[in-house]
Motif scaffolding. Structure first.
Motif, short mmCIF file in Angstrom:
data_model
loop_
_atom_site.label_atom_id
_atom_site.label_comp_id
_atom_site.label_asym_id
_atom_site.label_seq_id
_atom_site.Cartn_x
_atom_site.Cartn_y
_atom_site.Cartn_z
N UNK A 179 0.87 -1.13 -0.06
CA UNK A 179 -0.10 -0.02 0.03
C UNK A 179 0.80 1.24 -0.13
N UNK A 180 2.04 1.20 0.88
CA UNK A 180 2.95 2.23 0.77
C UNK A 180 3.89 2.65 -0.16
N UNK A 181 4.18 1.38 -0.84
CA UNK A 181 5.12 1.29 -1.57
C UNK A 181 6.53 1.41 -0.86
N UNK A 182 6.52 0.76 0.15
CA UNK A 182 7.90 1.02 1.31
C UNK A 182 8.30 -0.25 1.66
N UNK A 183 9.10 -0.90 0.72
CA UNK A 183 9.95 -2.25 1.26
C UNK A 183 11.15 -1.99 1.86
N UNK A 184 11.40 -2.87 2.67
CA UNK A 184 12.96 -2.89 3.21
C UNK A 184 13.99 -2.65 1.96
N UNK A 185 15.06 -2.13 2.17
CA UNK A 185 16.08 -1.72 1.45
C UNK A 185 16.51 -2.89 0.48
N UNK A 186 16.48 -4.06 1.21
CA UNK A 186 17.17 -5.24 0.53
C UNK A 186 16.04 -5.94 -0.32
N UNK A 187 15.00 -5.69 -0.27
CA UNK A 187 13.85 -6.21 -1.12
C UNK A 187 13.14 -5.70 -2.21
N UNK A 188 12.99 -6.33 -3.32
CA UNK A 188 12.27 -6.23 -4.35
C UNK A 188 10.97 -6.91 -4.61
N UNK A 189 9.72 -6.43 -5.05
CA UNK A 189 8.63 -7.34 -5.42
C UNK A 189 8.85 -7.97 -6.64
N UNK A 190 8.29 -9.31 -6.69
CA UNK A 190 8.38 -9.96 -7.96
C UNK A 190 7.08 -9.77 -8.59
N UNK A 191 6.77 -10.94 -9.47
CA UNK A 191 5.49 -10.84 -10.24
C UNK A 191 4.43 -11.76 -9.80
N UNK A 192 4.44 -12.25 -8.57
CA UNK A 192 3.47 -12.99 -8.21
C UNK A 192 2.90 -12.50 -6.71
N UNK A 193 1.53 -12.54 -6.56
CA UNK A 193 0.82 -11.95 -5.15
C UNK A 193 -0.54 -12.91 -5.16
N UNK A 194 -0.90 -13.07 -3.86
CA UNK A 194 -2.05 -13.58 -3.54
C UNK A 194 -2.79 -12.83 -2.44
N UNK A 195 -3.85 -12.36 -2.49
CA UNK A 195 -4.49 -11.46 -1.45
C UNK A 195 -5.69 -12.13 -1.20
N UNK A 196 -6.23 -11.83 0.01
CA UNK A 196 -7.40 -12.32 0.57
C UNK A 196 -8.38 -11.25 1.46
N UNK A 197 -9.72 -11.63 1.33
CA UNK A 197 -10.51 -10.71 2.43
C UNK A 197 -10.56 -11.34 3.78
#
Length: 301
Positions: A179-197
């Protein structure tokens, strides 16, 4: 031998742990073949088939391999035999077979058929890191994990360990990252994500081949959904899918690490395994130092 899953537990009372005792006792509890009425057996296996190499040590880390042999009795076979038996009774005796009698018949059939069932083997790799006080498993299978704990306790008499305890919900932390687009400095997002309500039925949406920070994902998160798992890259050494139970799946160590291990190896299966394990365990130890900060994981002691 590079692990493809990471399930991490913390060790307690490591001052009393004697790795030499474990190394000595492992051959006393080998995986044995199933007996005629065994549903399964579980025990230690050599690291390399048909060898006497049960462990490898590297920088206070101890590599282990356990296995399970189980009788495979297809449910369809049991069901067909049961249906035939029930039909025979109802035809010959002219009565309906009740639920309790049917259950007893099924148990008898399983007892009769099990000796004829074929056996299959599966294994689980693990290592103990005495410096970082960790037990690391190359599996997220609950059944295999439970059997491994029992085997360690049987081999040593006791084996105190605890699951990772995050002070803050991993799902809420990962949701916050996106949501904040603030990951720890050593991390990058990949191309897979699962969310749930958060509803009772836990409705899920899975995104693949899509940047997790895209508006499609964050819009749902802002409406109250949370991250269940997320593909990530840590520095230039490791990619994985992080789950909200703190397990890691689809783990891939960078090719440069594998090349370095290859260069360190003297050649041959055991030397290759030794070199791979040395680099893998050091990488996971370094990774865990960052990991426990992200999720405020408390110390085991």
């Amino acid at each position: 031998m590079w692990f493809k899953n990471l399930q991490i537990f913390q060790l307690k009372d490591t001052e009393d742990f004697d790795s030499n005792e474990l190394i000595a006792k492992i051959p006393e509890h080998p995986l044995r073949e199933c007996g005629s009425q065994d549903e399964f057996t579980f025990g230690w296996m050599p690291l390399i088939r048909n060898s006497e190499q049960w462990t490898i040590t590297s920088d206070r880390c101890l590599l282990l391999r356990a296995g399970k042999e189980e009788k495979v009795l297809p449910s369809a076979v049991v069901r067909e035999e049961l249906e035939n038996k029930v039909a025979e009774i109802e035809l010959v005796e002219g009565r309906k077979v009740g639920r309790k009698e049917k259950s007893d018949l099924k148990e008898e059939l399983v007892f009769t058929l099990r000796p004829k069932a074929f056996a299959k083997r599966s294994d689980i790799w693990a290592y103990i890191d005495l410096q970082a006080k960790l037990l690391v498993l190359n599996s997220t299978n609950a059944g295999m994990t439970e059997q491994l704990f029992k085997l360690l306790q049987t081999t040593l008499g006791s084996f105190p360990m605890v699951p990772l305890q995050a002070q803050v919900s991993p799902a809420s932390i990962m949701t916050d990252w996106l949501i904040k687009n603030e990951l720890p400095a050593s991390l990058e997002t990949g191309d897979e994500c699962e969310i749930q309500d958060s509803s009772e039925d836990k409705a899920k949406i899975r995104f693949k081949s899509l940047e997790p920070l895209s508006e499609d994902v964050t819009r749902h998160l802002e409406q109250g959904m949370s991250v269940k798992n997320l593909a990530l890259r840590w520095t230039d050494k490791l990619t994985f899918v992080l789950n909200d139970d703190l397990t890691l799946k689809k783990v891939k160590f960078d090719d440069t690490l594998k090349e370095s291990a290859f260069n360190d190896s003297q050649g041959g299966n055991l030397s290759d395994m030794d070199a791979n394990f040395a680099l893998m365990s050091l990488t996971v130890r370094e990774f865990f130092d960052s990991y426990k900060l992200w999720f405020e994981i408390s110390d085991s002691e």
